[in-house]
Design an enzyme around this catalytic site. Structure first.
Site, PDB file in Angstrom:
ATOM      1  N   SER A 122       0.849  -1.198   0.000  1.00 10.81           N
ATOM      2  CA  SER A 122       0.000   0.000   0.000  1.00 10.81           C
ATOM      3  C   SER A 122       0.883   1.246   0.000  1.00 10.81           C
ATOM      4  O   SER A 122       1.951   1.244   0.622  1.00 10.81           O
ATOM      5  CB  SER A 122      -0.881  -0.006   1.257  1.00 10.81           C
ATOM      6  OG  SER A 122      -1.798   1.059   1.220  1.00 10.81           O
ATOM      7  N   GLN A 176       1.155   6.313  -6.477  1.00  9.50           N
ATOM      8  CA  GLN A 176      -0.126   6.950  -6.161  1.00  9.50           C
ATOM      9  C   GLN A 176      -0.003   8.434  -6.468  1.00  9.50           C
ATOM     10  O   GLN A 176       0.855   9.128  -5.884  1.00  9.50           O
ATOM     11  CB  GLN A 176      -0.472   6.726  -4.686  1.00  9.50           C
ATOM     12  CG  GLN A 176      -1.871   7.212  -4.299  1.00  9.50           C
ATOM     13  CD  GLN A 176      -2.136   7.040  -2.821  1.00  9.50           C
ATOM     14  OE1 GLN A 176      -1.422   7.599  -1.985  1.00  9.50           O
ATOM     15  NE2 GLN A 176      -3.161   6.249  -2.474  1.00  9.50           N
ATOM     16  N   TYR A 227      -8.358  13.846   1.069  1.00 10.33           N
ATOM     17  CA  TYR A 227      -7.535  14.680   0.194  1.00 10.33           C
ATOM     18  C   TYR A 227      -8.400  15.228  -0.929  1.00 10.33           C
ATOM     19  O   TYR A 227      -9.603  14.983  -0.984  1.00 10.33           O
ATOM     20  CB  TYR A 227      -6.314  13.884  -0.283  1.00 10.33           C
ATOM     21  CG  TYR A 227      -5.452  13.453   0.885  1.00 10.33           C
ATOM     22  CD1 TYR A 227      -5.257  12.103   1.166  1.00 10.33           C
ATOM     23  CD2 TYR A 227      -4.899  14.380   1.753  1.00 10.33           C
ATOM     24  CE1 TYR A 227      -4.504  11.701   2.261  1.00 10.33           C
ATOM     25  CE2 TYR A 227      -4.153  13.988   2.863  1.00 10.33           C
ATOM     26  CZ  TYR A 227      -3.965  12.655   3.101  1.00 10.33           C
ATOM     27  OH  TYR A 227      -3.234  12.250   4.206  1.00 10.33           O
ATOM     28  N   ARG A 274      -8.047   4.827  -5.658  1.00  9.82           N
ATOM     29  CA  ARG A 274      -8.316   4.583  -4.230  1.00  9.82           C
ATOM     30  C   ARG A 274      -9.436   5.519  -3.807  1.00  9.82           C
ATOM     31  O   ARG A 274      -9.368   6.730  -4.072  1.00  9.82           O
ATOM     32  CB  ARG A 274      -7.084   4.799  -3.360  1.00  9.82           C
ATOM     33  CG  ARG A 274      -7.393   4.741  -1.860  1.00  9.82           C
ATOM     34  CD  ARG A 274      -6.174   4.691  -0.976  1.00  9.82           C
ATOM     35  NE  ARG A 274      -5.669   3.310  -0.884  1.00  9.82           N
ATOM     36  CZ  ARG A 274      -4.681   2.953  -0.060  1.00  9.82           C
ATOM     37  NH1 ARG A 274      -4.069   3.841   0.694  1.00  9.82           N
ATOM     38  NH2 ARG A 274      -4.267   1.685  -0.021  1.00  9.82           N
TER      39      ARG A 274
END
Ligand SMILES: C=C(C(=O)O)c1ccccc1
Length: 355
Positions: free
Chosen positions: A22, A99, A182, A230
């Site tokens: 992750s 990411q 976010y 995600r």
């Protein structure tokens, strides 16, 4: 036969197993550039047997960093800094992913071990921070400036530019960060998005920026390479906020836009909300999205044991398990899991005498 150690075909790639590292912030970058720390941190988990290694939340704009220690892909110079890291991950047999993120109203924060407080510009932070609306996450955070609609095309372009840099740096998978309070999540959730233009109010308006980013990234990301998203499946409010039903509908929409897998987390957009944290507490969300939106999913959140991870994949609740803290504790967890599950997993030759 273990399903956790089944190869996983994802567009033109095949992951050697269902175990993903992750994305985890390391706070070791300087002006967005990774360094030896990131090489060793990510490289050791590739050697350790994970099928996919996703580099931490990397900002698409300098002002989109969570902290001054965040990595980024907001400058061309970042390409050469990431290149040896992606090469090593690939040579170790894992897929290098990254990411892409924008911290939104959670930007310009100090390192956690220095208290994690909001940083003023004279403390190494920056201002203004931007978000869908001028609503602070909580009293410890700065009040952001609301982005104007005319600013959003440039923001979307920043994600596409970062994706092009990711490709040049050798990454083979991108995950867009739409979770944990976010920027993209801030637009999705009515708790943080109080806009009254085409990017706020209705569900279609609140997902618009995320869809714009997906379209822009997919347009520059090669057809053969996977794109993940995600999300936080819920804001954990009984009524109001972002929730699993909206997550399922979002998954249905983005499936048709070239998103290959939904990485299903939760929370992060509300301080002090009660979250029933426990082993695999977010897996039911991944299971519902996988079945009701008919899209591959990743399960994340307190997944620590081999049999637990095996059951998640074997039951069809998710296609991938993404592991964070357990892989911080032990980069070689995949080898231990293979042994526990009776799987003969090849170990790098130099290590074979130890296994
Ligand atoms: C990027 C993060 C996230 O996605 O929650 C993060 C940031 C700080 C600590 C842990 C995780």
């Amino acid at each position: 036969m273990s399903r956790l150690f089944d190869p996983f075909p994802l567009r033109g790639l095949t992951l050697r197993n269902r175990i993903a590292v992750s994305p985890m912030c390391q706070y070791r970058a300087v002006d967005g550039s990774p360094n030896a720390w990131h090489q060793v941190h990510l490289g050791s988990r590739a050697i350790g047997g994970a099928g996919l290694v996703i580099a931490e939340a990397s900002a698409v704009e300098a002002r989109g960093r969570i902290s001054p220690g965040d990595t980024g892909l907001y400058r061309d110079e970042h390409i050469d800094a990431w290149a040896p890291i992606t090469r090593f991950i690939r040579q170790a047999g894992a897929v290098p992913g990254i990411q892409l993120a924008h911290a939104g109203r959670k930007a310009s924060m100090d390192l956690p071990w220095r208290g994690g407080a909001a940083l003023a510009p004279d403390q190494g932070g920056w201002s203004p921070i931007v978000a869908p609306s001028a609503v602070a996450f909580d009293a410890a955070y700065k009040t952001p400036r609301a982005l104007t609609a005319s600013e959003l095309p440039d923001l979307v372009a920043s994600f596409a530019l970062a994706a092009q840099r990711a490709l040049a740096a050798g990454f083979e998978l991108i995950e867009l960060h739409g979770a944990h309070g976010y920027l993209l999540h801030e637009f999705l959730s009515p708790l943080s998005n109080q806009r009254d233009d085409d990017y706020g109010g209705s569900f279609d308006n609140r997902i618009r920026l995320t869809l714009d980013v997906i379209a822009a990234v997919r347009a520059v990301w090669p057809e053969r390479l996977p794109l993940m998203l995600r999300i936080s499946a819920t804001d954990w409010l009984d009524d109001g906020g972002w929730d699993i039903e909206q997550s399922i509908e979002l998954a249905r929409r983005v499936k048709h836009m070239g998103v290959d897998l939904i990485d299903v987390s939760s929370g992060g957009n509300l301080p002090k909300v009660r979250i029933p944290v426990g082993p695999g507490y977010q897996v039911p969300f991944a299971a519902r999205i996988r079945r009701e939106a008919d899209i591959a999913t990743g399960a994340v959140g307190m997944i620590t044991e081999p049999q637990q991870a095996e059951a998640i994949v074997a039951s069809g609740d998710a296609d991938l398990v993404l592991m964070a803290r357990e892989l911080l504790r032990d980069p070689y967890w995949p080898y231990h899991a293979a042994k526990a599950l009776g799987v003969a997993m090849p170990v790098p030759e130099p290590y074979q005498r130890a296994w």
